[in-house]
Design an enzyme around this catalytic site. Sequence first.
Site, mmCIF file in Angstrom:
data_model
loop_
_atom_site.group_PDB
_atom_site.id
_atom_site.type_symbol
_atom_site.label_atom_id
_atom_site.label_comp_id
_atom_site.label_asym_id
_atom_site.label_seq_id
_atom_site.Cartn_x
_atom_site.Cartn_y
_atom_site.Cartn_z
ATOM 1 N N SER A 128 -13.799 85.018 -33.227
ATOM 2 C CA SER A 128 -15.117 85.638 -33.365
ATOM 3 C C SER A 128 -15.045 87.120 -33.055
ATOM 4 O O SER A 128 -14.222 87.567 -32.271
ATOM 5 C CB SER A 128 -16.145 84.987 -32.438
ATOM 6 O OG SER A 128 -17.392 85.657 -32.602
ATOM 7 N N LYS A 182 -15.780 77.162 -31.700
ATOM 8 C CA LYS A 182 -16.202 78.317 -32.510
ATOM 9 C C LYS A 182 -17.501 77.988 -33.254
ATOM 10 O O LYS A 182 -18.401 78.822 -33.356
ATOM 11 C CB LYS A 182 -15.104 78.709 -33.508
ATOM 12 C CG LYS A 182 -15.533 79.737 -34.558
ATOM 13 C CD LYS A 182 -15.764 81.117 -33.983
ATOM 14 C CE LYS A 182 -16.632 82.048 -34.804
ATOM 15 N NZ LYS A 182 -16.274 82.327 -36.180
ATOM 16 N N HIS A 185 -20.283 78.140 -30.833
ATOM 17 C CA HIS A 185 -20.501 79.577 -30.577
ATOM 18 C C HIS A 185 -21.425 80.151 -31.651
ATOM 19 O O HIS A 185 -22.395 80.841 -31.360
ATOM 20 C CB HIS A 185 -19.156 80.314 -30.578
ATOM 21 C CG HIS A 185 -19.266 81.802 -30.744
ATOM 22 N ND1 HIS A 185 -19.549 82.388 -31.964
ATOM 23 C CD2 HIS A 185 -19.175 82.818 -29.860
ATOM 24 C CE1 HIS A 185 -19.628 83.702 -31.802
ATOM 25 N NE2 HIS A 185 -19.386 83.986 -30.545
ATOM 26 N N ASN A 186 -21.133 79.842 -32.910
ATOM 27 C CA ASN A 186 -21.974 80.357 -33.994
ATOM 28 C C ASN A 186 -23.379 79.781 -33.952
ATOM 29 O O ASN A 186 -24.350 80.475 -34.244
ATOM 30 C CB ASN A 186 -21.325 80.064 -35.350
ATOM 31 C CG ASN A 186 -20.168 80.993 -35.657
ATOM 32 O OD1 ASN A 186 -19.498 81.472 -34.743
ATOM 33 N ND2 ASN A 186 -19.909 81.242 -36.919
ATOM 34 N N GLU A 189 -25.150 81.601 -31.428
ATOM 35 C CA GLU A 189 -25.430 82.927 -32.015
ATOM 36 C C GLU A 189 -26.714 82.869 -32.861
ATOM 37 O O GLU A 189 -27.564 83.766 -32.767
ATOM 38 C CB GLU A 189 -24.214 83.329 -32.861
ATOM 39 C CG GLU A 189 -24.321 84.583 -33.682
ATOM 40 C CD GLU A 189 -23.062 84.751 -34.559
ATOM 41 O OE1 GLU A 189 -21.926 84.581 -34.056
ATOM 42 O OE2 GLU A 189 -23.216 85.031 -35.755
HETATM 43 P P1 NDP Z 1 -12.702 85.785 -47.309
HETATM 44 O O1 NDP Z 1 -13.338 84.628 -46.654
HETATM 45 O O2 NDP Z 1 -13.517 86.626 -48.199
HETATM 46 O O3 NDP Z 1 -11.414 85.245 -48.112
HETATM 47 C C1 NDP Z 1 -10.642 86.103 -48.916
HETATM 48 C C2 NDP Z 1 -9.173 85.810 -48.737
HETATM 49 O O4 NDP Z 1 -8.879 84.440 -49.068
HETATM 50 C C3 NDP Z 1 -8.321 86.669 -49.640
HETATM 51 O O5 NDP Z 1 -7.147 87.031 -48.943
HETATM 52 C C4 NDP Z 1 -8.027 85.717 -50.776
HETATM 53 O O6 NDP Z 1 -6.861 86.039 -51.508
HETATM 54 C C5 NDP Z 1 -7.836 84.426 -50.034
HETATM 55 N N1 NDP Z 1 -7.943 83.252 -50.876
HETATM 56 C C6 NDP Z 1 -9.071 82.735 -51.432
HETATM 57 N N2 NDP Z 1 -8.768 81.620 -52.133
HETATM 58 C C7 NDP Z 1 -7.430 81.431 -52.017
HETATM 59 C C8 NDP Z 1 -6.541 80.458 -52.512
HETATM 60 N N3 NDP Z 1 -6.969 79.417 -53.246
HETATM 61 N N4 NDP Z 1 -5.230 80.569 -52.191
HETATM 62 C C9 NDP Z 1 -4.799 81.597 -51.439
HETATM 63 N N5 NDP Z 1 -5.601 82.543 -50.930
HETATM 64 C C10 NDP Z 1 -6.901 82.469 -51.222
HETATM 65 O O7 NDP Z 1 -11.998 86.741 -46.224
HETATM 66 P P2 NDP Z 1 -12.463 87.198 -44.760
HETATM 67 O O8 NDP Z 1 -11.396 88.122 -44.297
HETATM 68 O O9 NDP Z 1 -13.878 87.634 -44.712
HETATM 69 O O10 NDP Z 1 -12.389 85.857 -43.899
HETATM 70 C C11 NDP Z 1 -11.178 85.130 -43.735
HETATM 71 C C12 NDP Z 1 -11.468 83.892 -42.920
HETATM 72 O O11 NDP Z 1 -11.926 84.292 -41.640
HETATM 73 C C13 NDP Z 1 -12.560 83.000 -43.506
HETATM 74 O O12 NDP Z 1 -12.222 81.653 -43.283
HETATM 75 C C14 NDP Z 1 -13.783 83.379 -42.711
HETATM 76 O O13 NDP Z 1 -14.739 82.346 -42.654
HETATM 77 C C15 NDP Z 1 -13.166 83.653 -41.357
HETATM 78 N N6 NDP Z 1 -13.925 84.535 -40.485
HETATM 79 C C16 NDP Z 1 -14.578 85.631 -40.975
HETATM 80 C C17 NDP Z 1 -15.284 86.464 -40.144
HETATM 81 C C18 NDP Z 1 -15.967 87.651 -40.708
HETATM 82 O O14 NDP Z 1 -16.673 88.330 -39.937
HETATM 83 N N7 NDP Z 1 -15.780 87.984 -41.971
HETATM 84 C C19 NDP Z 1 -15.363 86.222 -38.697
HETATM 85 C C20 NDP Z 1 -14.581 85.104 -38.270
HETATM 86 C C21 NDP Z 1 -13.924 84.298 -39.131
HETATM 87 P P3 NDP Z 1 -6.960 87.027 -52.802
HETATM 88 O O15 NDP Z 1 -6.957 88.420 -52.229
HETATM 89 O O16 NDP Z 1 -5.718 86.718 -53.561
HETATM 90 O O17 NDP Z 1 -8.206 86.691 -53.529
#
Ligand code: NDP
Length: 476
Positions: A128, A182, A185-186, A189
């Site tokens: 988080s 987690k 936590h959300n 939140e």
């Molecule tokens: P996203 O959730 O937007 O995911 C994008 C990433 O996932 C890219 O690297 C993309 O690769 C990859 N991806 C999607 N589909 C596939 C697939 N089938 N195979 C391989 N790679 C894939 O990114 P975030 O950085 O926002 O979040 C990452 C994780 O962290 C998520 O699970 C999210 O819920 C979690 N999270 C996010 C927070 C936030 O504030 N954003 C906070 C805490 C947790 P490509 O570039 O090739 O498309």
Amino acid sequence: ARAQIGVTGLAVMGRNLARNFARHGYTVAVHNRSYAKTESLIADHGTDGDFVPSESTADFVASIERPRKIVIMVKAGAATDAVIDELIPHLEEGDVVIDGGNAHFPDTIRREHKLSELGLHFVGMGVSGGEEGALNGPSIMPGGPKESYTTLGPILEDISAKVDGTPCCTWVGPDGAGHFVKMVHNGIEYADMQLIAEAYDLLKHGLGESAAGIGKIFEQWNKGDLESFLIEITADVLQHVDAETGKAFVDVVLDQAEQKGTGRWTVQNALDLGVPITGIAEATFARALSGSVPQREAARAALPGDAGTWQIEDRDAFVEDVRLALYASKLVAYSQGFDQIAAASAEYGWGIDRGAMARIWRGGCIIRAKFLNRITEAYERDENLPLLIADPYFADVVGKGLAAWRRIVAQAALNGVPTPAFASSLSYYDGVRAERLPAALIQAQRDFFGAHTYRRVDREGTFHTEWSGDRSETTA
Ligand code: NDP
């Protein structure tokens, strides 16, 4: 192989987590499905530390020291499974796969079982703090096999947020425990945000105060018991002016709250476990109500308000009442969230230390707050504490705010300001402390129409009354 840790999935979260590892002196293997993101990480931030970029999964895995530690930071759901399946053929016994995405905990349990059968370790890790936290120190909630924490833990603790020198990271429990915590936590939140929003709405209607003026009140509140990240950003947001219109920013934002689903999961799980998390549930439903556009339009056209008009004589006293009501309601929401953690911990055999959870939420995460220390202390006083607000410290705080809490909820009702989270928290408080609840009548009704039986206050056993017959009582 020279990287000490690998990160695959380099969108905002993965990229910043990789940079955080690198800035702490770790050599980080980096990989992303599409290579462009890997290249841009190196181009933009290569100077942060020592990165080992790879285009293929095979090269990525080969570049990491054994036993490997690989953090997956991709879109939660099917993408996580796809990445795990892609990694598996390249992994060797004892390697640790860490899912840092927002996985739903049943998925984490399933993945952990699957990988453990292959001789691999799987760590479901809640993270988080958003992108800012990922870069500068998040709150980290890792679950999974405890033995993997002996080597992984020190690295995670290194990059986590610190409060008074203590890392905001600890091993939570087996398989899905980290992602579960987690999730709660959300959920908390959601409740915290809804309560703050209700406090804002009360100040707005009660005092006719401008957004900026209310922002100043929140700024004051942030110097006391309520000191927290969410109160701080609320003060900031309320004082922000929209560049285009010159109006208060909050007044030009559409009033329809969205969600990604962790609040919903929290409520669904609470229903399964039978734990009343009314604060979180009302907060989740309040978002749903805000987005129910046709219903809101129909209601505005058809339904009378018959509400009074606010008559506040003492402005400062009203502000203090709202503050006390907010703090009391917030304590209820947290108390309920910790009940849910306790219930799940018992159900799934996780052995979660609730005091430690409050400790790792003190920094890095969205609900980070000063008062979380008090929760840790309460569970240190009694690790089996059945109800957080019954701890002497919290009972005293809530008791002192009780009259204010009742005044605020009553005034809100009389003047037609919706306060689902304030009001339901007060109802919970009165419900949980009631000498006798009307549940007795519900049991009688259930026995009447369904022969569902009841127990008596005066003797042991289970009974049924022959309602449609002679109304004699039988032992069931
Ligand atoms: P996203 O959730 O937007 O995911 C994008 C990433 O996932 C890219 O690297 C993309 O690769 C990859 N991806 C999607 N589909 C596939 C697939 N089938 N195979 C391989 N790679 C894939 O990114 P975030 O950085 O926002 O979040 C990452 C994780 O962290 C998520 O699970 C999210 O819920 C979690 N999270 C996010 C927070 C936030 O504030 N954003 C906070 C805490 C947790 P490509 O570039 O090739 O498309």
